[in-house]
Design a protein around this motif. Structure first.
Motif, PDB file in Angstrom:
ATOM      1  N   GLU A 142       0.840  -1.211   0.000  1.00 58.44           N
ATOM      2  CA  GLU A 142       0.000   0.000   0.000  1.00 58.44           C
ATOM      3  C   GLU A 142       0.873   1.259   0.000  1.00 58.44           C
ATOM      4  O   GLU A 142       0.466   2.312  -0.491  1.00 58.44           O
ATOM      5  CB  GLU A 142      -1.005   0.002   1.171  1.00 58.44           C
ATOM      6  N   GLU A 144       3.927   1.414  -1.529  1.00 62.83           N
ATOM      7  CA  GLU A 144       4.434   1.509  -2.908  1.00 62.83           C
ATOM      8  C   GLU A 144       3.368   2.035  -3.863  1.00 62.83           C
ATOM      9  O   GLU A 144       3.693   2.692  -4.858  1.00 62.83           O
ATOM     10  CB  GLU A 144       4.951   0.147  -3.375  1.00 62.83           C
ATOM     11  N   ALA A 145       2.106   1.753  -3.518  1.00 63.20           N
ATOM     12  CA  ALA A 145       1.009   2.239  -4.368  1.00 63.20           C
ATOM     13  C   ALA A 145       0.948   3.768  -4.392  1.00 63.20           C
ATOM     14  O   ALA A 145       0.310   4.363  -5.264  1.00 63.20           O
ATOM     15  CB  ALA A 145      -0.321   1.650  -3.901  1.00 63.20           C
TER      16      ALA A 145
END
Ligand code: PLP
Length: 360
Positions: A142, A144-145
């Protein structure tokens, strides 16, 4: 019955002969630095974690600095890091020329998440250090998103698993410490960088050896930061046992919960989908220092590790002054590590829970 805070020797007892033989083998081999044991351990650790490459280095702190530089972090960049962590997580950033930017943690899990990272992103953010604190697994996916590369500080999380795999395989790169008290510890200092990115791995290899590809030409100002053969041989003996030791840590945590410890203090919450190999079992209580005193009197090992969070440390003044990190303050004020180890028995867990009950 006294219960120590941790027990680093009992789990190694059955391995003593194997460890002696491994050490003797290295002594007789004549290879002491970056030899066949390091290469084999790099292969085995990479396979264990589910990463393509592993690069052995001198310790977990240099692993972070080398990994950040290998990921392209340098002067003018910002690196997001939690303030509630061991000091080294942030200390590793300034030597790259980048600036530490402190973010908050969720005190329930002691980890950062997309929300706490999003609050501090800047146009200069080049990487986020996600610390898998106490063995809990930070939600790397989440984060890296949000569009930023993640370096996992997995120093405390060998043996843990997350929804998408093991620490070491979740971000762009990851670092481990093999300090003796860690879940996977050697008999001295040691560290490692894991990555599935060929470029990052190659750059880390160059940086650990004075910035040279060929030991003739020095392209970068690098480091003398290498894992030695003795430590690698010792770690190779231990790695096959890490899963069983981690099960022991999880069983101890389960025993605490079953014994009703959660009615007395706040238990650490595993992040969604993770199975932490609790390196430290850290509970929270508003009167943590008084509880520590009472437990100490009953022979129960306990310790507050990070009462002063990193952003409030004198050396971090330039980057930490005046920050408002409520989750960090809450965790720093209320946390207390109680006994955990791969061999903590149900009886010992009962002793600890009984002492907490008596203290409160
Ligand atoms: C979260 C964390 N990061 C980094 C380090 C640094 O590792 P080392 O002591 O091997 O330099 C440690 C352990 O000491 C740690 O707990």
């Amino acid at each position: 019955m006294a219960v120590p805070l941790f027990d680093t020797s009992s789990a190694l007892q059955p391995l003593r002969e194997e460890l002696r033989a491994a050490v003797a083998h290295v002594l007789d081999s004549g290879h002491y630095i970056l030899g066949p044991e390091v290469e084999a351990f790099e292969r085995e650790m990479a396979a264990y974690c589910g990463a393509k490459h592993a690069v052995g280095v001198a310790n977990g702190t240099e692993a972070l600095t080398v990994a950040l530089r290998a990921m392209g972090v340098g002067p003018g960049d910002d690196v997001v890091v939690p303030s509630f962590t061991f000091y080294a997580s942030a200390e590793a950033i300034p030597p790259t020329g980048a600036r530490p930017v402190f973010c908050d943690v969720d005190p329930q899990t002691f980890c950062i998440n997309a929300e706490t990272v999003a609050e501090v992103l800047t146009p200069h953010t080049k990487a986020v250090i996600a610390v898998h604190l106490f063995g809990n697994v930070a939600p790397v996916g989440e984060i890296e998103a949000l569009g930023v590369p993640v370096l996992e500080d997995a120093a405390q999380s060998a043996g843990s698993t997350g929804t998408h795999g093991r620490p070491g395989s979740l971000g762009t790169a990851a670092t481990f410490s093999f300090f003796p008290s860690k879940n996977l510890g050697c008999f001295g200092d040691g560290g490692m960088i894991l990555t599935s990115d060929d470029g990052v791995a190659e750059q880390a290899r160059v940086l650990r050896f004075h910035g040279s590809h060929d030991k003739v030409t020095y392209d970068l100002v690098g480091y003398n930061s290498r894992l030695d053969e003795l430590q690698a041989a010792i770690l190779r003996v231990q790695l096959p046992h890490l899963d069983a030791w981690s099960d022991g840590r999880r069983a101890a945590a389960a025993a605490y919960a079953e014994l009703g410890l959660g009615e007395l203090v706040t238990l650490p919450r595993a992040t969604v989908g993770s199975a932490p190999a609790w390196h430290l079992y850290v509970v929270r209580h508003p009167e943590a220092d008084l509880l520590a005193e009472a437990l100490g009197e009953q022979g129960i090992g306990c310790r507050a590790y990070y009462r002063t969070p990193v952003h409030a440390q004198p050396a971090m003044r330039a980057w930490g002054e005046g920050l408002d990190l409520p989750g960090t303050d809450e965790a720093a004020r209320t946390h207390l590590a109680i006994p955990i180890s791969p061999v903590l028995s149900r009886e010992q867990a009962g002793e600890v829970a009984g002492a907490v009950r008596a203290a409160l």
